[in-house]
Scaffold this motif. Sequence first.
Motif, PDB file in Angstrom:
ATOM      1  N   ASN A  57     -70.173  10.713 -11.734  1.00 34.70           N
ATOM      2  CA  ASN A  57     -70.664  12.022 -10.675  1.00 34.70           C
ATOM      3  C   ASN A  57     -71.071  11.301  -9.574  1.00 34.70           C
ATOM      4  OD1 ASN A  57     -70.347  13.629 -13.072  1.00 34.70           O
ATOM      5  ND2 ASN A  57     -72.480  13.417 -13.360  1.00 34.70           N
ATOM      6  N   LEU A  58     -71.538  10.321  -9.255  1.00 33.82           N
ATOM      7  CA  LEU A  58     -72.036   9.670  -8.101  1.00 33.82           C
ATOM      8  C   LEU A  58     -70.903   9.323  -7.293  1.00 33.82           C
ATOM      9  CD1 LEU A  58     -74.550   8.789  -6.333  1.00 33.82           C
ATOM     10  CD2 LEU A  58     -74.579   6.621  -7.494  1.00 33.82           C
ATOM     11  N   VAL A  59     -69.832   8.658  -8.017  1.00 32.64           N
ATOM     12  CA  VAL A  59     -68.809   7.870  -7.280  1.00 32.64           C
ATOM     13  C   VAL A  59     -67.870   9.082  -6.888  1.00 32.64           C
ATOM     14  CG1 VAL A  59     -66.538   6.722  -7.846  1.00 32.64           C
ATOM     15  CG2 VAL A  59     -68.657   5.763  -8.701  1.00 32.64           C
ATOM     16  N   ASN A  60     -67.737  10.293  -7.817  1.00 36.22           N
ATOM     17  CA  ASN A  60     -66.856  11.371  -7.269  1.00 36.22           C
ATOM     18  C   ASN A  60     -67.411  12.122  -6.114  1.00 36.22           C
ATOM     19  OD1 ASN A  60     -64.988  10.759  -8.986  1.00 36.22           O
ATOM     20  ND2 ASN A  60     -65.885  12.123 -10.733  1.00 36.22           N
ATOM     21  N   THR A  61     -68.609  12.374  -5.986  1.00 34.91           N
ATOM     22  CA  THR A  61     -69.400  12.794  -4.921  1.00 34.91           C
ATOM     23  C   THR A  61     -69.333  11.931  -3.641  1.00 34.91           C
ATOM     24  OG1 THR A  61     -71.034  13.838  -6.251  1.00 34.91           O
ATOM     25  CG2 THR A  61     -71.586  13.624  -4.067  1.00 34.91           C
TER      26      THR A  61
END
Length: 199
Positions: A57-61
Amino acid sequence: MKSNFKSALIIAAAFFVSLFGLTSCNYNGMVELDEAVTSQWAQVQNQYQRRYDLIPNLVNTVKGYAKHEAEVLEQVTQARSNAGGVVNVDDSILQDPEAFERYQKVQDELGASLQRLLVVTENYPELKADKNFLALQDELAGTENRIAVERKRYNDLVKKFNATIRKFPNNLWANKFGFEKREYFAAESQAQSAPKVEF
């Protein structure tokens, strides 16, 4: 003579009963500590799993805002991939110094790659203002704190367990019943030296 034999028998019986009582108390105490260490190991792994689950989730954000930071995003993804197979391992690793060191190294690399990712995000004010990113960053910071707390608790229990099985007469019973020393989490090698500061 008959009373001396009877007295000797009573003394011998009392000796063996007290020896059995002492042995069972020491053994039971070692079992309880062993289980406490194993349980705390599971808590450490739970927090590593939590961090592992937050990363996509962090990487995609970040990806949406920092498209040209592909190298950093790739490093985080690779570090997560490396950790993927070793987040949850059985507690036999706690008695194998080399395997424990490998496990810790993979987790440390994942933590370091996340730090690099968060440094990159400083270049993107609009990302730092994004609610999803802020929530994920808070979750990650909280998870890193939980990891540190659980690792400390684990080390405290390992210290108590290792001291117990090494003390006399427990060491005799520990050897006989197969209780082995557990490994500690240690600081990363970079943490051993002070960082160089230049102005």
